[in-house]
Scaffold this motif. Structure first.
Motif, short mmCIF file in Angstrom:
data_model
loop_
_atom_site.label_atom_id
_atom_site.label_comp_id
_atom_site.label_asym_id
_atom_site.label_seq_id
_atom_site.Cartn_x
_atom_site.Cartn_y
_atom_site.Cartn_z
N ARG A 45 2.68 -46.36 4.93
CA ARG A 45 4.10 -46.54 5.29
C ARG A 45 4.49 -48.02 5.32
NH1 ARG A 45 6.94 -42.38 7.67
NH2 ARG A 45 7.91 -43.81 9.15
N CYS A 48 4.86 -49.23 1.61
CA CYS A 48 6.06 -48.87 0.86
C CYS A 48 7.33 -49.23 1.62
CB CYS A 48 6.04 -47.42 0.40
SG CYS A 48 5.88 -46.24 1.69
N LEU A 50 8.42 -48.67 4.74
CA LEU A 50 9.03 -47.83 5.77
C LEU A 50 8.76 -48.36 7.17
CD1 LEU A 50 8.38 -44.21 4.46
CD2 LEU A 50 10.59 -45.26 4.89
N LYS A 52 7.56 -51.94 9.44
CA LYS A 52 7.38 -53.39 9.36
C LYS A 52 6.04 -53.75 9.99
CE LYS A 52 10.19 -57.45 10.30
NZ LYS A 52 11.42 -57.90 10.96
N GLU A 70 14.45 -55.28 -1.69
CA GLU A 70 15.31 -54.61 -2.67
C GLU A 70 14.61 -54.44 -4.02
OE1 GLU A 70 18.49 -53.12 -2.64
OE2 GLU A 70 17.76 -53.11 -0.56
N LYS A 73 11.60 -52.03 -3.91
CA LYS A 73 11.90 -50.60 -3.78
C LYS A 73 12.10 -49.92 -5.13
CE LYS A 73 13.72 -50.21 0.86
NZ LYS A 73 14.91 -50.19 1.69
N HIS A 74 12.59 -50.67 -6.13
CA HIS A 74 12.75 -50.10 -7.46
C HIS A 74 11.41 -49.83 -8.12
CE1 HIS A 74 17.08 -50.31 -8.03
NE2 HIS A 74 17.05 -51.42 -7.32
N TYR A 78 7.36 -42.67 -3.93
CA TYR A 78 6.68 -42.29 -2.70
C TYR A 78 6.78 -40.80 -2.50
CZ TYR A 78 6.13 -41.84 2.42
OH TYR A 78 5.75 -41.47 3.68
N MET A 79 5.64 -40.20 -2.22
CA MET A 79 5.63 -38.77 -1.90
C MET A 79 5.03 -38.66 -0.52
SD MET A 79 3.58 -35.90 -4.02
CE MET A 79 3.17 -34.37 -3.23
N SER A 80 5.87 -38.24 0.44
CA SER A 80 5.41 -38.29 1.83
C SER A 80 4.52 -37.10 2.15
CB SER A 80 6.59 -38.34 2.78
OG SER A 80 7.16 -37.07 2.90
N LYS A 82 4.78 -35.00 4.57
CA LYS A 82 5.57 -33.81 4.83
C LYS A 82 6.37 -33.52 3.57
CE LYS A 82 8.79 -32.47 8.41
NZ LYS A 82 9.69 -33.07 9.38
N SER A 84 9.26 -33.17 1.41
CA SER A 84 10.60 -33.63 1.75
C SER A 84 11.57 -33.66 0.59
CB SER A 84 10.53 -35.00 2.42
OG SER A 84 9.73 -35.87 1.66
#
Lengths: 242, 360
Positions: A45, A48, A50, A52, A70, A73-74, A78-80, A82, A84
């Motif tokens: 986390r 990627c 999510l 800090k 920014e 992020k491109h 991400y595949m969490s 859970k 989702s």
């Protein structure tokens, strides 16, 4: 591709991640192993964006993750842990949505992913409501959604939990192909047999690194026949040290 | 810079949720209608068909004219003759009569006084019965023994119909509740399901997420307002004296404010249930009690008066009553409108800030 130094995440007085230093190259399949609560998910986390980090540094493609969030992020999918995706959207609508929020044109993206859709058997179920799909299909659809914007870096947090062994093998086949095409794959798992698919793994315990290296070399080093044995041995050794 | 195409992707996805989730549709359409009907009839403060016992000892043309005046209104209804054998007190106790009118023997000749007895166990009703009765007596031209000849002129709602008062209020109440619920539930649901995390790793900014949520619900909120207005007018015969475009403009602002309130709630609430409780808590009672809906703001203690400034409905009530009952135009309402706009912008900024904080 990924560089971390002295990465620490502290929740109150609890150190979830403690001094993790990583250097992960392009095209590598890198696995995070460890029991629940070992710090795998927390590390992913942070990687990627999510969470800090409490201290330490993360650089992705030589960009600082805080300063250039920014841009970064491109670059990542991400595949969490859970599942989702939206259950009340059709499979194809979920994919459209992800294409939309990454601002990529949907049709070309779908065309590019066609081989994977075929391989996963998803082409025929695109019009189905996501909630009506079996678990295995949902997992595969999540992976495809994470690939809509063709990211060079893909994070998979326990992607195969709750999926039968046959489906897991197929899933790993695709992951392998992705790595071969030059994508960097970061995956966490608690299935030891899956660790064999990784180029390198880190075994974590209580937020710390207890072993890091190529699965075959690690097995040799610890004199273990398989990953399961290696895992117990590695953790057992560290237990004795405590 | 917020990207239009990303906002559109988010908004389109939201439309799918709305169309496919029966719960949202219930909140949007069924809840307002039920509330309107339940509140509307329960909060009806008019008195109708009060059972009236008449004890006419005069039995002359004057007394008959007086009794007729009572019976010819919708307010009173004569208690049937056979009950007349019972004493008035007994009838009151058995709730078969709520008022009794005693007309003395020489009424119309030497006697001009009549006695009206009212069951005041419900003081509000008693007060109203008294007012109606005085009005009726005055209108017959027969003198009462009141020393002052008071003639009030009542504006905008000459019949003092309570529907004029509660239907605009209900539009304000229902809209703020529904809109705050919609945005807060929809965001907290994404948090609960884990889909918000998936959005947060993407390059979507907090502002884009918020706009993507607000825009579809803005349309729904306005649609809702129209439905409530139409049903309110049909069921309760409330007039609409103002301009429809003025209504749309200001209702748009009010819906926006209410949606932003929901966004603010969603930055605090972690679960759908918590969001629902908070959204209702922040809208239902404050709107009922502090907006001027039930109690006039001018008669509140100073501290509470200050508090009404942060209640969106206190502005919208001026607006909606102004438009529906007084036919107000933009110039007469723009201050209230600007206040709503200001509140929306402020809440949107705070919500976006808090959203970003969660990211890092």
């Amino acid at each position: 591709m990924i560089h971390t130094s002295h990465l620490v995440k502290q929740f109150g007085s609890f150190k979830a991640v403690d001094e993790i230093n990583l250097e992960i190259g392009r095209g590598e399949i890198f696995g995070f192993l460890g029991a629940n609560g070992a710090g795998k998910t927390t590390t992913i986390r942070m990687l990627c964006g999510l969470l800090k980090p409490s201290s330490g540094e993360i650089r992705i493609d030589n960009l600082d993750i805080i300063k250039h969030s920014e841009q970064i992020k491109h670059k990542l999918g991400y595949m969490s842990q859970k599942f989702s995706l939206y259950p009340d959207l059709k499979a194809i609508e979920n994919l459209q949505f992800y294409a939309g929020i990454y601002r990529v044109s949907f049709e070309p993206a779908l065309k590019r992913l066609e081989p994977i859709l075929e391989q996963f058997g998803l082409s025929s179920i695109l019009k189905t409501l996501t909630q009506d799909l079996p678990m295995g299909y949902k997992q595969r659809l999540s992976l495809v959604a994470a690939l809509m914007h063709d990211p060079p870096l893909v994070f998979l947090d326990e992607p195969t939990s709750g999926v039968d062994p046959q489906a897991r093998r197929e899933f790993w086949q695709v992951i392998n192909d992705l790595a071969q095409s030059g994508k960097t794959i970061i995956v966490s798992t608690h299935f030891m047999d899956e660790a064999e698919y990784c180029h390198r793994v880190i075994i974590m315990q209580d937020g710390r690194e207890v072993a890091l290296g190529n699965p075959a070399e690690l097995k040799q080093e610890y004199g273990s026949a398989n990953m399961q044995e290696l895992f117990l041995k590695v953790l057992g050794v560290s237990d004795a040290k405590l | 810079m917020p990207s239009f195409s990303r906002i559109r992707a988010l908004a389109e996805k939201e439309v799918f949720h709305i169309l496919r989730d029966s719960r949202t549709l219930v909140i949007i359409f069924l809840m307002p209608l039920l509330q309107l009907i339940i509140f509307g009839y329960a909060m009806n403060m008019e008195i109708r068909q009060v059972p009236l016992l008449v004890d006419d000892l005069a039995m002359n043309s004057s007394s008959r004219a007086l009794v007729d005046a009572f019976v010819n209104t919708d307010y009173f209804q004569l208690v049937p003759k056979e009950a007349g054998t019972l004493q008035p007190d007994e009838l009151f106790r058995e709730r078969r009569a709520q008022a009794s009118l005693s007309i003395p023997k020489d009424f119309g000749a030497s006697e001009h006084r009549v006695l009206l007895r009212i069951d005041a166990s419900d003081p509000n009703s008693a007060q109203m019965i008294q007012n109606y009765a005085l009005g009726i007596v005055n209108s017959t031209g027969i003198q009462t023994d009141a020393g002052i000849d008071l003639r009030a002129q009542i504006l905008y709602n000459p019949d003092l119909k309570s529907s004029f008062f509660f239907v605009p209020g209900l539009i304000a109440l229902i809209l703020v509740m529904v809109c705050a619920l919609l945005t807060s539930i929809s965001i907290s649901r994404e948090k609960e399901m884990g889909t918000m995390e998936q959005i947060l790793v993407s390059p979507v900014s907090a502002t884009e997420i918020l706009f993507g949520k607000v825009i579809p619900y803005l349309v729904l909120g306005l649609l809702d307002a129209l439905i409530i207005l139409a049903v309110g007018m049909l069921l309760f015969q409330v007039p609409f004296r103002g301009d429809f475009s003025v209504f749309l403009l200001f209702t748009f602002l009010y819906v926006l404010t209410s949606l932003c309130l929901g966004l603010l709630v969603s930055t605090v609430a972690k679960t759908q249930q918590a969001a629902m409780m908070m959204a209702l808590g922040m809208t239902l009672l404050p709107t009922l009690l502090l907006s001027g809906y039930m109690f006039p703001i001018s008669s509140m203690p100073v501290i509470l008066q200050k508090l009404t400034y942060i209640i969106p409905a206190s502005y919208y009530l001026q607006i909606i009553r102004g438009i529906m009952l007084k036919g107000n135009n933009i110039a007469q309402l723009y201050q209230a409108g600007l206040s709503l706009l200001g509140m929306s912008v402020l809440m949107l900024i705070v919500a976006a800030r808090r959203f970003k904080l969660r990211l890092s």
